[in-house]
Design an enzyme around this catalytic site. Structure first.
Site, PDB file in Angstrom:
ATOM      1  N   HIS A  19      -4.134   6.393  -1.203  1.00  0.00           N
ATOM      2  CA  HIS A  19      -4.715   6.477   0.147  1.00  0.00           C
ATOM      3  C   HIS A  19      -3.652   6.806   1.199  1.00  0.00           C
ATOM      4  O   HIS A  19      -3.973   7.195   2.310  1.00  0.00           O
ATOM      5  CB  HIS A  19      -5.384   5.135   0.488  1.00  0.00           C
ATOM      6  CG  HIS A  19      -6.726   5.254   1.131  1.00  0.00           C
ATOM      7  ND1 HIS A  19      -7.439   6.427   1.229  1.00  0.00           N
ATOM      8  CD2 HIS A  19      -7.503   4.311   1.731  1.00  0.00           C
ATOM      9  CE1 HIS A  19      -8.596   6.201   1.851  1.00  0.00           C
ATOM     10  NE2 HIS A  19      -8.658   4.938   2.170  1.00  0.00           N
ATOM     11  N   PHE A  22      -5.082  -0.577   9.922  1.00  0.00           N
ATOM     12  CA  PHE A  22      -5.659  -0.270   8.613  1.00  0.00           C
ATOM     13  C   PHE A  22      -6.437   1.025   8.726  1.00  0.00           C
ATOM     14  O   PHE A  22      -6.796   1.484   9.805  1.00  0.00           O
ATOM     15  CB  PHE A  22      -6.507  -1.440   8.098  1.00  0.00           C
ATOM     16  CG  PHE A  22      -5.653  -2.477   7.440  1.00  0.00           C
ATOM     17  CD1 PHE A  22      -5.282  -2.354   6.107  1.00  0.00           C
ATOM     18  CD2 PHE A  22      -5.167  -3.559   8.160  1.00  0.00           C
ATOM     19  CE1 PHE A  22      -4.449  -3.275   5.503  1.00  0.00           C
ATOM     20  CE2 PHE A  22      -4.337  -4.494   7.569  1.00  0.00           C
ATOM     21  CZ  PHE A  22      -3.979  -4.353   6.226  1.00  0.00           C
ATOM     22  N   ASN A  50     -12.895   6.857   5.529  1.00  0.00           N
ATOM     23  CA  ASN A  50     -12.985   5.914   6.649  1.00  0.00           C
ATOM     24  C   ASN A  50     -11.996   6.214   7.769  1.00  0.00           C
ATOM     25  O   ASN A  50     -12.279   5.945   8.940  1.00  0.00           O
ATOM     26  CB  ASN A  50     -12.782   4.484   6.156  1.00  0.00           C
ATOM     27  CG  ASN A  50     -13.984   4.000   5.355  1.00  0.00           C
ATOM     28  OD1 ASN A  50     -15.102   4.457   5.576  1.00  0.00           O
ATOM     29  ND2 ASN A  50     -13.751   3.102   4.417  1.00  0.00           N
ATOM     30  N   TYR A  63       0.801  -1.218   0.000  1.00  0.00           N
ATOM     31  CA  TYR A  63       0.000   0.000   0.000  1.00  0.00           C
ATOM     32  C   TYR A  63       0.838   1.274   0.000  1.00  0.00           C
ATOM     33  O   TYR A  63       0.302   2.365  -0.186  1.00  0.00           O
ATOM     34  CB  TYR A  63      -0.914   0.041   1.235  1.00  0.00           C
ATOM     35  CG  TYR A  63      -1.985  -1.022   1.232  1.00  0.00           C
ATOM     36  CD1 TYR A  63      -3.034  -0.978   0.316  1.00  0.00           C
ATOM     37  CD2 TYR A  63      -1.950  -2.067   2.147  1.00  0.00           C
ATOM     38  CE1 TYR A  63      -4.019  -1.949   0.314  1.00  0.00           C
ATOM     39  CE2 TYR A  63      -2.933  -3.050   2.145  1.00  0.00           C
ATOM     40  CZ  TYR A  63      -3.963  -2.990   1.228  1.00  0.00           C
ATOM     41  OH  TYR A  63      -4.932  -3.945   1.218  1.00  0.00           O
ATOM     42  N   ASN A  69      -9.402   2.123   8.290  1.00  0.00           N
ATOM     43  CA  ASN A  69     -10.682   2.248   8.997  1.00  0.00           C
ATOM     44  C   ASN A  69     -10.566   2.030  10.506  1.00  0.00           C
ATOM     45  O   ASN A  69     -11.560   2.084  11.217  1.00  0.00           O
ATOM     46  CB  ASN A  69     -11.729   1.294   8.395  1.00  0.00           C
ATOM     47  CG  ASN A  69     -11.313  -0.169   8.497  1.00  0.00           C
ATOM     48  OD1 ASN A  69     -10.197  -0.470   8.928  1.00  0.00           O
ATOM     49  ND2 ASN A  69     -12.180  -1.059   8.086  1.00  0.00           N
TER      50      ASN A  69
END
Length: 198
Positions: free
Chosen positions: A22, A68, A116, A17, A70
């Site tokens: 993000h 993560f 989120n 990631y 969220n």
């Protein structure tokens, strides 16, 4: 305004990631740490990577949650509660679909806008929305159904150049924030657009 004591950069953990849109908030915090000569270290009790820097003579904590996206609030609340940092002394940097790549904006308060990470932080800070945000524009894929995939993929090289320029400008504006206050920092950052075609 309350002095900023904690700067958070939102991200998803893991190498797969690291370069995705993000994670723009984490790029900003990593650049702040690098420019101020600090290495972020993993800190289990705060569920994230932390560091301390001095910006314009003021002591500031840096945090990139290792949860993560969220679950970002778990990490932010753990550190904020431990050091008794109120929400209005926190700046959260995050990717922003509603701004084009190459732009960034400071903002205080507001909702989560479907993000989120912000949603979980608001919930974990006792439903307080009073923290500051640094919104790093990543653009919008054009359709709501494509957002999830869009934020979890890498930007093409030309777009990444714009994202990097906005992060760089945001770091410079952060120095102004600490030395001269939020209005001057906003003036500087909000006038900036790395995409000269816009």
């Amino acid at each position: 305004m309350q002095p900023i004591e904690l700067i958070v950069g939102l991200a998803n953990p893991g190498p797969e990631y690291a370069q995705t849109r993000h994670n723009a908030g984490a790029w900003y915090v990593a650049e702040l740490a690098r420019l101020h000569g600090t290495q972020l270290k993993e800190e289990g009790k705060f569920f994230g990577w932390t560091g301390r820097v001095r910006i314009a003579g003021k002591d500031v904590r840096l945090l990139v949650p290792a949860t993560f996206m969220n679950r970002s609030g778990k990490s932010v609340a753990a550190l904020a509660n431990f050091y008794q940092i109120p929400p209005e002394s926190i700046l959260v940097a995050h990717d922003e679909l509603d701004l084009s790549p190459g732009t960034a904006r400071f903002k205080q308060g507001g909702g989560h806008g479907g993000h989120n990470g912000l949603r979980d932080i608001i919930s974990s800070l006792g439903n307080s929305k009073d923290f500051f945000r640094l919104r790093l524009g990543i653009g919008h894929p054009g359709d709501k159904s494509r957002v999830a995939g869009f934020v979890l993929t890498k930007a093409p090289a030309t777009e990444q150049t714009l994202l990097d320029a906005a992060v760089d400008e945001a770091v410079r504006a952060t120095d102004i924030l600490f030395s001269d206050g939020m209005p001057k920092a906003m003036n500087r950052l909000h006038a900036f657009n790395a995409d000269s075609t816009k």
